[in-house]
Scaffold this active site. Structure first.
Site, mmCIF file in Angstrom:
data_model
loop_
_atom_site.group_PDB
_atom_site.id
_atom_site.type_symbol
_atom_site.label_atom_id
_atom_site.label_comp_id
_atom_site.label_asym_id
_atom_site.label_seq_id
_atom_site.Cartn_x
_atom_site.Cartn_y
_atom_site.Cartn_z
ATOM 1 N N HIS A 126 38.456 34.704 44.563
ATOM 2 C CA HIS A 126 37.442 35.622 44.036
ATOM 3 C C HIS A 126 36.547 36.033 45.209
ATOM 4 O O HIS A 126 36.370 35.264 46.156
ATOM 5 C CB HIS A 126 36.637 34.835 42.988
ATOM 6 C CG HIS A 126 35.643 35.629 42.211
ATOM 7 N ND1 HIS A 126 34.414 35.983 42.706
ATOM 8 C CD2 HIS A 126 35.681 36.103 40.943
ATOM 9 C CE1 HIS A 126 33.738 36.648 41.777
ATOM 10 N NE2 HIS A 126 34.490 36.743 40.698
ATOM 11 N N ASP A 203 36.380 26.068 44.562
ATOM 12 C CA ASP A 203 35.751 26.971 43.604
ATOM 13 C C ASP A 203 36.322 26.618 42.233
ATOM 14 O O ASP A 203 37.463 26.952 41.911
ATOM 15 C CB ASP A 203 36.084 28.418 44.008
ATOM 16 C CG ASP A 203 35.658 29.435 42.946
ATOM 17 O OD1 ASP A 203 35.242 29.018 41.845
ATOM 18 O OD2 ASP A 203 35.772 30.638 43.213
ATOM 19 N N GLN A 206 36.902 28.611 37.306
ATOM 20 C CA GLN A 206 37.883 28.787 36.221
ATOM 21 C C GLN A 206 38.549 27.486 35.818
ATOM 22 O O GLN A 206 39.369 27.480 34.900
ATOM 23 C CB GLN A 206 38.959 29.803 36.642
ATOM 24 C CG GLN A 206 38.426 31.192 36.876
ATOM 25 C CD GLN A 206 37.729 31.777 35.650
ATOM 26 O OE1 GLN A 206 37.936 31.341 34.512
ATOM 27 N NE2 GLN A 206 36.890 32.767 35.868
ATOM 28 N N LYS A 229 30.726 30.048 31.947
ATOM 29 C CA LYS A 229 32.164 30.100 31.679
ATOM 30 C C LYS A 229 32.617 28.874 30.900
ATOM 31 O O LYS A 229 33.770 28.788 30.498
ATOM 32 C CB LYS A 229 32.941 30.183 32.999
ATOM 33 C CG LYS A 229 32.685 31.495 33.751
ATOM 34 C CD LYS A 229 33.555 31.579 34.964
ATOM 35 C CE LYS A 229 33.113 32.644 35.945
ATOM 36 N NZ LYS A 229 33.421 34.009 35.507
ATOM 37 N N CYS A 367 37.230 41.247 40.864
ATOM 38 C CA CYS A 367 36.603 40.656 42.066
ATOM 39 C C CYS A 367 37.622 39.924 42.918
ATOM 40 O O CYS A 367 37.342 38.848 43.479
ATOM 41 C CB CYS A 367 35.458 39.715 41.701
ATOM 42 S SG CYS A 367 34.123 40.535 40.863
#
Ligand code: PMP
Length: 409
Positions: A126, A203, A206, A229, A367
């Site tokens: 991202h 990261d 997700q 999220k 993104c």
């Protein structure tokens, strides 16, 4: 069709999310944009309201009751997050989100990088895990090395290993791709990096809504994720950092809350985690964030993941029956995200018409422009699932998709 295989009661879970019973464009809302943000259960919304109605006061340094209550609630969330991810509370820094967490590491940890040092990223990142490192490229002269994927969206592990060299100072990659859904073998990748003495930032934006997280098991150095999220309020994120690394890093921003003593001759900084939390934090949403972990643990991450996989498998199978539909991201280990295009129809047109039929999907580059370039496309339509989605909703989505592709072909 009937959601026969799920062991969780989706109907009662759906009732916890009032927004799911609103309509969209005179149809029932089919919310399939969970990768961008997931919806929030009433327990979390109620906690936000409760904070405003009964406890709102600025945190820290307050002698009065409300301030002590608000501080206790914020710190209770920190302990909750720490226990959830198997870390200690001093290693949990509250940020505005994943983006700020990554920027914090790049800006602060990155101060030790010098010209010619190398940071390893992957092509599926991202922008939040690309641009902060690129800023260091221009500020400090570092170089970015990029791991490629195969056509299924699986990282090339051989290439990853080959990119480590004497100038490698950091590896930063996503746990789960927001476009392809690929679940990367981050534990193994961290072990490889540590074999070269290189720290790793993951990261986890997700991954946190779909996988159990254990920082000790991953042996991770930095891990970033966002509340919004994972069924939580917007405006809160977490940076997990290994204590010794955080202690060795300079502050990210200066201001109130992050100091021990300020004078014009010189300032000393607060201990962890406050050294990295300048200014008034989003203490209302942080307090409410704790309730997300209650929700996730009550339903059970194993059951959430199993249900989402059932949706993923069913939707994939039905979508592939549609002529000229191409799915981007077919990794064997994949989370419930389906990025696709149909023929040469523009993703935006598809998304717009799906919206008219009540189906909310995301369109565009998500993104992840370098990844779009890798596939030679401008963008995709992306349908992504959460625990409250149903197989019936997949059916409605598929028939809407058939209708709009027929209109646009
Ligand atoms: N990384 C990934 C993989 C994401 O999907 C996102 C959100 N789309 C981010 C980072 C940025 O998260 P936030 O906007 O909450 O900071």
């Amino acid at each position: 069709m009937d959601s026969g295989k799920s062991v969780i009661d989706i109907d009662s879970i759906r009732k916890e999310f009032p927004i799911l019973s609103r309509g969209a464009n005179d149809r029932p809302l089919i919310y399939l944009d969970n990768t961008a943000t997931s919806q929030t259960p009433s327990t979390v919304v109620d906690a936000v309201v409760d904070m405003y109605e009964h406890h709102k006061a600025n945190v820290h340094r307050g002698v009065h009751l409300l301030s002590r209550e608000a501080t206790d609630m914020q710190e209770a969330t920190r302990r909750r997050v720490a226990a959830y991810i198997n870390a200690s509370p001093e290693e949990v820094i509250f940020t505005r989100g994943t983006t700020e967490a990554i920027n914090l590491v790049a800006s602060s940890f990155g101060q030790r990088f010098s010209e010619g040092d190398e940071v390893i990223l992957t092509v599926m990142e991202h922008h939040a895990n690309i641009v902060p490192w690129q800023l260091l490229q221009s500020q400090r002269g570092i170089k970015v090395r990029v791991v490629d994927i195969d056509d299924r969206g699986v990282l090339n592990q051989e290439q990853y290993r080959s990119l480590f060299g004497p100038r490698t100072v950091m590896a930063a990659f996503c746990h789960v791709s927001n476009v392809l859904g690929t679940v990367n073998p981050v534990k193994d990748m961290i072990a490889v990096a540590h074999g070269y003495g290189v720290p790793v930032l993951v990261d986890g934006a997700q991954a946190s809504p779909h996988l159990n997280l254990d920082m000790k098991d991953l042996d991770c150095d930095f891990y970033a994720f966002s509340s919004h999220k994972m069924y939580g309020p917007a405006g809160v994120g977490v940076l997990y950092g290994r204590r010794d690394l955080l202690e060795s890093m300079p502050p990210y921003q200066g201001g109130g809350e992050m100091i021990r003593h300020v004078s014009f001759e010189g300032t000393t900084f607060a201990d962890l985690p406050f050294k990295f939390e300048a200014g008034t934090p989003d203490f209302v949403d942080i307090a409410a964030f704790a309730r997300c972990f209650d929700f996730i643990e009550r339903v059970g991450m194993v059951h959430i993941a199993a249900h989402e996989h059932e949706l993923l498998d069913y939707a994939t199978e039905r979508m592939l029956e549609i002529p000229d539909l191409r799915i981007y991201g077919t990794a064997p280990d994949k989370s419930a995200v389906i990025s696709f295009n149909v023929g040469d129809i523009h993703n935006y047109d598809l998304g717009l018409l799906l919206d008219r039929l009540g189906v909310a999907v995301r369109t565009g580059h998500h993104c992840a422009q370098p990844l779009m370039e890798r596939f030679g496309i401008q963008g995709t339509v992306r349908a992504s699932f959460a625990v409250y989605n149903t197989l019936e909703e997949v059916d409605i989505f598929i028939s809407a998709l058939r209708k709009v592709t027929a209109m646009l072909s």
